[in-house]
Design an enzyme around this catalytic site. Structure first.
Site, PDB file in Angstrom:
ATOM      1  N   GLY A  84       5.673  15.978  10.944  1.00  0.00           N
ATOM      2  CA  GLY A  84       5.426  14.574  10.652  1.00  0.00           C
ATOM      3  C   GLY A  84       6.690  13.738  10.667  1.00  0.00           C
ATOM      4  CD  GLN A  85      10.534  14.460   6.740  1.00  0.00           C
ATOM      5  OE1 GLN A  85      11.498  15.127   7.092  1.00  0.00           O
ATOM      6  NE2 GLN A  85      10.303  14.141   5.491  1.00  0.00           N
ATOM      7  CG  ASP A  88       5.131  20.580  -0.748  1.00  0.00           C
ATOM      8  OD1 ASP A  88       4.024  21.029  -1.112  1.00  0.00           O
ATOM      9  OD2 ASP A  88       5.351  20.173   0.400  1.00  0.00           O
ATOM     10  CB  VAL A 121      12.868  21.369  14.399  1.00  0.00           C
ATOM     11  CG1 VAL A 121      13.991  22.302  13.974  1.00  0.00           C
ATOM     12  CG2 VAL A 121      12.311  20.623  13.198  1.00  0.00           C
ATOM     13  CE  LYS A 127      13.616  18.204   8.930  1.00  0.00           C
ATOM     14  NZ  LYS A 127      13.251  17.894   7.522  1.00  0.00           N
TER      15      LYS A 127
END
Length: 761
Positions: A443-444, A558, A447, A461
């Protein structure tokens, strides 16, 4: 034999092919209506008046007015409407799709249960998507099992009630059109187009949620969308006080179901070869759907009428409505019309089109419009480019300001040992971010696997965007990982801010995630019991370090098996600190928007929005269950009650049936005392009340003692005493009464990237 009237009509049409006349909707010589309802062909009343037995309408003349009925699956159903808004649909009364259940509020036993389903698989009908399955009840799980062709689909929703609910409350269904929605005493599931078989059901959630049932009864039923209570979709919860039919029998609108119909069971490419092909002149065939055979007929563009009747669709004389602009003449043609401008005028001649414009004026207007359009496009392009440049510049400034402020607030600086990389160095390391170097997406961002000038293999990343949310997570991860130095926490080697998209550089971990090793293990390297115990001990030690040994306590927020990675020696590393939080020393909890991953989420945090160190303990307990059982945290393959692994495990261990849920390798390799000790520790971690869970330091200590006992085994007496003490603690926790609060919060699943530290080879 063709009648004289039919011959006359044929010759009239042959003499004037563009002549239009009122198009009948029913078959000539057959009733046009039953009571107040028009009966369009292929439906019909009487022998030979319909396209087939599936479309025979029975008109009950004993009522005033007469009512039409249709026999579907051996049941005579009253037809409410045929094709008023869509000629492919009929609307019928179907009072049998009601599932109800009532309980004794004292004992919880079922006192009444009744249900049904609809099976249209042997008919020309399917349920329309203009239907809902509605569940009315407090703490009830409404399910819908549907079949479209040979495929089975399942959907569900939850009707949740506040603790303060009483018989005067109104249940409100969410009107968002999606399944899995939680409503106040009511929820809805949409029905998919083409559904041939549907069964409805209910599941009582009060025992799972440890709540007291507020009302004795619950109901699930199917009805058409939007016919009552618009737009609130609300129901008085007093109906949950009464058993079965009273409310529904008085509300006939709740019994209306919409059906789709189709011709035959072949698609258009097959059906048009048959003598029974139903589409007549000036019409075209439309496949009913990909999953279910059959077809429908529509009049071609420019034609009107009933495409199933023998004369077909008739041409529309568009010139009757004068569709042409001034200075133009209209000419009707088959299926369309044409407009021609008078001499000295140019254009398409149509209203709403370019009309008819004087030749010179048309040239000047055309040139001016073209020039203006070019200038406008250039201006828009320039403004868009400037806005993007300014927005990016501001975001970069905000990023540097945040980092500078954090640098000033910490004595050793924000970065610590984190290196600021040069953009060219990272471009060279990834071969200019070559697609062949991609090892993960998320989602970000993307990589890449890279190699630095000194030969170090790294994971880089590259963020997709620099919006406010990602800016916060980017800074958060840099700050937290820069202050951590632990062998079981992933190392952030550095970052680069001198590019359009910020870059993070991590150590490269080639052996994937713990999730993959548990649920998709490599045959040549399975997880043994000793490895599982060592992994659990290392992860617990890392979390204990974050909670108690780091300079500022850190709550991960998380913890899950996909955020636990394995290096080349299969040593675990805790990763993904994007939503983690630094905590002041005297703080006991954080009040935050609920974030996390279902299956691992602390139920107490879900209810209160207050995240404590014990919330990480709960998530770690779920990871322990994965190591013990080899099962996923959430699985639709398990029964409805056991879809959540934590509930599934607690049910087995509570029934003294632990062996039935353990992984085969754990049963084969693990010592009985060790496995029982880990299982009991997991149960303590999963206590619904956070204050009754152990700390991560206590968890790490217990696991370390188990690892040490493998090296220096204790005598039988010590193991027996430990089991007795553990059992006593379990009894102490199991006797505690607790319940969840009624607050409902939205849960945002963690937007973790595809892990930058692992290879997908």
């Amino acid at each position: 034999m063709i009648s004289l009237l039919h011959l006359i009509i044929f010759f009239l049409v042959a003499l004037d092919p563009l002549a239009s006349s009122p198009s009948p909707t029913h078959k000539p010589g057959c009733p046009a209506r039953c009571g107040n309802m028009m009966i369009p062909y292929p439906f019909g009343v009487g022998s030979g008046c319909s396209l087939g037995s599936s479309f025979n309408i029975t008109c009950n003349t004993s009522t005033t007015p007469p009512k039409p009925y249709l026999n579907i699956s051996g049941v005579n159903l009253e037809v409410v409407e045929i094709g008023s808004d869509d000629p492919t649909r009929i609307r019928i009364w179907y009072p049998y799709l009601l599932y109800g259940v009532c309980y004794d509020l004292t004992s919880g036993n079922v006192t009444w249960e009744d249900g049904s389903y609809i099976d249209l698989s042997e008919t020309q009908y399917t349920l329309s998507e203009n239907n809902w399955q509605t569940t009315i009840g407090c703490d009830d799980f409404g399910t819908a099992s549907t079949y479209r062709g040979r495929e089975e689909y399942r959907d569900a929703c939850v009707g949740y009630c506040s603790i303060s609910a009483n018989r005067s409350n109104v249940g409100v269904c969410p009107n968002n059109g999606y399944s899995n929605s939680v409503g106040e005493g009511c929820c809805r599931v949409p029905i998919a187009k083409g559904t041939q078989l549907l069964g409805v059901g209910l599941l009582d959630l009060t025992k799972i949620l440890n709540r007291t049932r507020l009302f004795p009864c619950s109901y699930a039923f199917v009805k058409e969308k939007g016919s009552i209570n618009e737009p609130a979709y609300s129901y008085n919860l007093s109906i949950l006080q009464q058993r079965s039919g009273a409310f529904f029998e008085k509300n006939e609108a709740l019994q209306v179901v919409r059906l789709d119909w189709r011709i035959g069971d072949q698609n258009c490419s097959q059906a048009h070869r048959n003598s029974t092909y139903a589409c007549q002149a000036n019409s075209h065939c439309v496949d009913f759907g990909a999953e279910i055979g059959g077809y429908l007929c529509n009049c071609s563009k420019g034609y009107i009428g009933n495409p199933y009747l023998y004369q077909g669709c008739t041409d529309i004389n568009e010139c009757d409505d004068n569709p042409c602009a001034p200075h133009a003449k209209c000419k009707n043609i088959h299926g369309s019309f044409s407009c021609s401008c008078d001499s000295g005028y140019n254009g398409d001649g149509k209203k709403g089109g370019s009309g008819c414009t004087s030749s010179m004026k048309f040239v000047l207007i055309g040139l001016g419009s073209a020039l203006g359009l070019v200038l406008l496009l250039l201006l828009c392009y320039w403004l868009l480019k400037m806005l993007k440049k300014r927005k990016y510049k501001k975001l970069k400034e905000d990023l540097f300001k945040h980092l500078l402020l954090l640098h000033q607030q910490t004595g050793q600086g924000t970065f610590g040992k984190t290196k600021l990389f040069n953009a060219k160095e990272l471009e060279k390391a990834t071969d200019h971010f070559n697609k062949s170097r991609i090892c993960g997406r998320g989602g970000q961002g993307i990589v890449y696997k890279g190699m630095l000038s000194d030969g170090t293999i790294v994971a880089i990343k590259k963020l997709n965007k620099v919006d406010e949310n990602q800016l916060e997570q980017f800074i958060n991860e840099v700050v937290i990982l820069s202050q951590i130095n632990h062998k079981n926490v992933v190392r952030l080697l550095g970052c680069c801010l001198a590019t359009q998209d910020p870059l993070l550089v991590y150590e490269f971990l080639p052996n994937g995630t713990l999730f993959d090793s548990i649920h998709d293990p490599k045959p040549e390297f399975p997880l043994t019991w000793n490895m599982r115990l060592k992994i659990a001990t290392d992860v617990a030690g890392a979390l204990a370090y974050l909670h108690f040994a780091s300079s500022v306590p850190i709550y991960h927020r998380d913890i899950k098996s996909t955020n636990i990675l394995l290096d080349e020696k299969y040593v675990v590393k805790v990763s993904d600190f994007g939503i983690s939080k630094l905590v002041e020393v005297d703080q006991t909890h954080l009040t935050t928007v609920v974030k996390g991953t279902f299956g691992y989420l602390d139920p107490e945090y879900y209810q209160t929005s207050q995240y404590t160190e014990k919330s990480d303990v709960y998530s770690f307990g779920v990871v322990l269950l994965e190591l013990l059982t080899g099962q996923r945290p959430i699985s639709m393959e398990r029964t409805e009650v056991g879809r959540n692994l934590a509930s599934h495990f607690l049910a087995y261990i509570g029934a003294d049936n632990l062996d039935a849920i353990l992984d085969a390798r754990v049963l084969e390799e693990g010592g009985k005392d060790e496995v029982i000790a880990v299982a009991r520790l997991a149960r303590r971690c999963l206590n619904v009340r956070g204050q009754m869970r152990p700390t991560m330091k206590e968890v790490a200590t217990e696991l370390e003692s188990l690892v040490m006992s493998q090296i220096h085994p204790a005598n039988d007496m010590e193991l027996e005493e430990e089991a007795i003490v553990s059992e006593a603690k379990d009894m102490e926790f199991s006797d505690i009464e607790y319940s969840w609060t009624s607050n409902v919060h939205g849960v945002a699943t963690s937007s973790s990237d595809a892990h930058p530290l692992m290879s997908n080879d």
